[in-house]
Design a protein around this motif. Structure first.
Motif, mmCIF file in Angstrom:
data_model
loop_
_atom_site.group_PDB
_atom_site.id
_atom_site.type_symbol
_atom_site.label_atom_id
_atom_site.label_comp_id
_atom_site.label_asym_id
_atom_site.label_seq_id
_atom_site.Cartn_x
_atom_site.Cartn_y
_atom_site.Cartn_z
ATOM 1 N N SER A 126 -3.740 -48.944 26.441
ATOM 2 C CA SER A 126 -2.708 -48.639 25.994
ATOM 3 C C SER A 126 -2.407 -47.841 24.808
ATOM 4 C CB SER A 126 -2.005 -50.076 25.428
ATOM 5 O OG SER A 126 -0.830 -50.323 25.102
ATOM 6 N N ASP A 127 -1.434 -47.256 24.466
ATOM 7 C CA ASP A 127 -1.198 -46.376 23.226
ATOM 8 C C ASP A 127 -2.027 -45.401 23.104
ATOM 9 O OD1 ASP A 127 1.056 -48.070 21.497
ATOM 10 O OD2 ASP A 127 0.390 -49.570 22.870
ATOM 11 N N THR A 128 -2.242 -44.611 23.944
ATOM 12 C CA THR A 128 -3.091 -43.381 23.923
ATOM 13 C C THR A 128 -2.619 -42.529 23.157
ATOM 14 O OG1 THR A 128 -2.008 -42.642 25.993
ATOM 15 C CG2 THR A 128 -4.147 -43.872 26.268
ATOM 16 N N HIS A 129 -1.376 -42.225 22.928
ATOM 17 C CA HIS A 129 -0.725 -41.344 21.757
ATOM 18 C C HIS A 129 -1.457 -40.067 21.891
ATOM 19 C CE1 HIS A 129 1.882 -44.012 19.461
ATOM 20 N NE2 HIS A 129 1.220 -45.093 20.082
ATOM 21 N N VAL A 130 -1.357 -39.575 23.277
ATOM 22 C CA VAL A 130 -2.058 -38.228 23.574
ATOM 23 C C VAL A 130 -1.083 -37.168 22.895
ATOM 24 C CG1 VAL A 130 -2.552 -36.550 25.299
ATOM 25 C CG2 VAL A 130 -3.108 -38.945 25.611
ATOM 26 N N GLY A 137 2.020 -47.907 28.013
ATOM 27 C CA GLY A 137 3.052 -47.169 27.071
ATOM 28 C C GLY A 137 2.404 -46.451 25.990
ATOM 29 N N ASP A 138 3.563 -45.593 25.250
ATOM 30 C CA ASP A 138 2.935 -44.905 24.298
ATOM 31 C C ASP A 138 1.875 -43.968 24.572
ATOM 32 O OD1 ASP A 138 4.861 -45.741 22.659
ATOM 33 O OD2 ASP A 138 3.924 -46.738 21.191
ATOM 34 N N ILE A 139 2.048 -43.470 26.043
ATOM 35 C CA ILE A 139 1.014 -42.582 26.720
ATOM 36 C C ILE A 139 1.062 -41.304 25.686
ATOM 37 C CG2 ILE A 139 0.461 -41.119 28.579
ATOM 38 C CD1 ILE A 139 1.772 -43.596 29.948
ATOM 39 N N MET A 187 4.554 -54.496 30.161
ATOM 40 C CA MET A 187 5.761 -53.948 29.446
ATOM 41 C C MET A 187 5.212 -53.580 28.155
ATOM 42 S SD MET A 187 8.286 -56.966 28.702
ATOM 43 C CE MET A 187 7.899 -58.459 27.767
ATOM 44 N N HIS A 188 5.898 -52.723 27.462
ATOM 45 C CA HIS A 188 5.371 -52.182 26.372
ATOM 46 C C HIS A 188 5.467 -52.948 24.973
ATOM 47 C CE1 HIS A 188 3.930 -49.014 23.249
ATOM 48 N NE2 HIS A 188 4.903 -49.364 22.771
ATOM 49 N N HIS A 189 6.575 -53.577 24.875
ATOM 50 C CA HIS A 189 6.761 -54.307 23.823
ATOM 51 C C HIS A 189 6.532 -55.870 24.000
ATOM 52 C CE1 HIS A 189 9.457 -50.916 23.125
ATOM 53 N NE2 HIS A 189 8.994 -50.852 21.772
ATOM 54 N N GLY A 194 1.489 -53.567 24.780
ATOM 55 C CA GLY A 194 0.701 -52.632 23.989
ATOM 56 C C GLY A 194 1.785 -52.909 22.783
ATOM 57 N N HIS A 195 2.013 -51.716 22.061
ATOM 58 C CA HIS A 195 2.779 -51.488 21.193
ATOM 59 C C HIS A 195 2.212 -51.759 19.670
ATOM 60 C CE1 HIS A 195 6.644 -50.550 19.102
ATOM 61 N NE2 HIS A 195 6.528 -51.674 18.441
ATOM 62 N N VAL A 196 1.588 -52.836 19.585
ATOM 63 C CA VAL A 196 0.981 -53.520 18.177
ATOM 64 C C VAL A 196 -0.375 -52.811 17.673
ATOM 65 C CG1 VAL A 196 0.321 -55.570 16.862
ATOM 66 C CG2 VAL A 196 1.936 -55.639 18.782
ATOM 67 N N HIS A 197 -0.948 -51.935 18.579
ATOM 68 C CA HIS A 197 -2.109 -51.261 17.912
ATOM 69 C C HIS A 197 -3.254 -52.236 17.610
ATOM 70 C CE1 HIS A 197 -0.596 -46.802 18.104
ATOM 71 N NE2 HIS A 197 0.211 -47.641 18.760
ATOM 72 N N LEU A 198 -3.215 -53.502 17.897
ATOM 73 C CA LEU A 198 -4.097 -54.611 17.665
ATOM 74 C C LEU A 198 -4.112 -55.441 18.695
ATOM 75 C CD1 LEU A 198 -3.235 -55.611 14.017
ATOM 76 C CD2 LEU A 198 -5.203 -54.215 14.809
HETATM 77 FE FE LIG Z 1 1.970 -47.073 19.974
#
Ligand SMILES: [Fe+2]
Ligand SMILES: [Fe+2]
Length: 268
Positions: free
Chosen positions: A7-11, A49-51, A155-157, A194-198
């Motif tokens: 999740s949340d790879t933020h490439v 999400g947050d790819i 889902m993301h959130h 994902g989304h929380v980054h934790l």
């Molecule tokens: Fe994110």
């Protein structure tokens, strides 16, 4: 059955770091290598999400190049950092959503022991999540098609507050209505997000909601929010959801870092 969740790879785009410091390209590379080396290998990988970090076309292309190194099938959904249309264009084979007027990325993967339902919780250009009536009705219809097979919704959130103020303030519209649907079915093993980054786990609407750690950068856990939100750069980690031979879903956390060991449990 084994499912890896990244999740949340933020490439970032090639040669760049997210927010100038986070080596998100390298982190995803490390993560992909680590997953490919698992024995047994996961049946598939889900990206919650947050790819990308800023939704630029180059970021999507960079993410596609890295993810195509996975040895197994993978499926994607958008996060609030990803433009739905760009995601669909780039990852068409990896998000088999039926076109809708709003371009929601929602689909079902039903070729495995566990049924996987992708739900699009994003609101264009907003940080928070939403499931409107259109998306909820679709979800209800999909769930009604098989009320026995173990099912994961991804889902993301997360549709619930997790006590992390930075994530909670983003909000989630439609959680109550989602709850009415989810409570009708007894085969929803987990809602994974994902989304929380934790990494978090909590009960919600009679099932378990899990958020995965971020591959890109981890949030500093601050339960007071006295300081502005901050992140740290850690070795990337991801989740492994294991449907055991005893028919229960167990979630493991894997850190894709070099370790000291392994050692046997005996005097060395
Ligand atoms: Fe994110
Ligand atoms: Fe997000």
């Amino acid at each position: 059955m084994l499912i890896a969740q990244i999740s949340d790879t933020h490439v970032a785009s090639t040669g760049k770091k997210a927010y100038g410091v986070a080596p998100t390209i390298e982190n995803l590379e490390t993560c992909v290598e680590n997953i490919n080396q698992l024995d047994p290998k996961p049946d598939l990988v889900l990206l919650t999400g947050d790819i990308t970090n800023t939704s630029q076309t180059e970021e999507f292309e960079q993410a596609l190049t890295l993810l195509n190194n996975l040895d197994m099938p993978y499926f994607v959904i958008p996060g609030n950092h990803d433009d739905r249309l760009k995601l669909k264009t780039t990852f068409d084979k990896h998000c088999p959503a039926v076109p809708t007027p709003q371009n929601f990325i929602q689909y079902v993967v039903d070729d495995y022991e566990i049924r996987l339902i992708a739900v699009d919780s994003t609101i264009p250009k907003e940080a928070g999540g939403e499931l409107c009536q259109t998306r909820l009705t679709w979800l209800d219809e999909q769930l009604a098609k098989d009320t026995d097979k173990p099912t994961i919704i991804f889902m993301h959130h997360p549709p619930v507050k997790v006590g992390v103020i930075e994530a909670d303030i983003d909000g989630f519209i439609g959680s109550k209505q989602l709850g009415k649907i989810v409570k009708k079915y007894h085969n929803i093993e987990q809602i994974i997000c994902g989304h929380v980054h934790l990494q978090t786990h909590t009960r919600c609407h009679g099932t378990m909601v899990t958020t995965a750690p971020s591959v890109g950068m981890e949030l500093v856990l601050d339960l007071t929010l006295k300081k502005p939100p901050q992140f740290v750069i850690e070795p990337p980690s991801y989740l492994l959801h294991y449907w055991t031979p005893y028919n229960n879903l167990v979630t493991h956390t894997i850190s894709a870092r070099k370790t000291d060991g392994p050692y046997l449990f005996e005097e060395q």
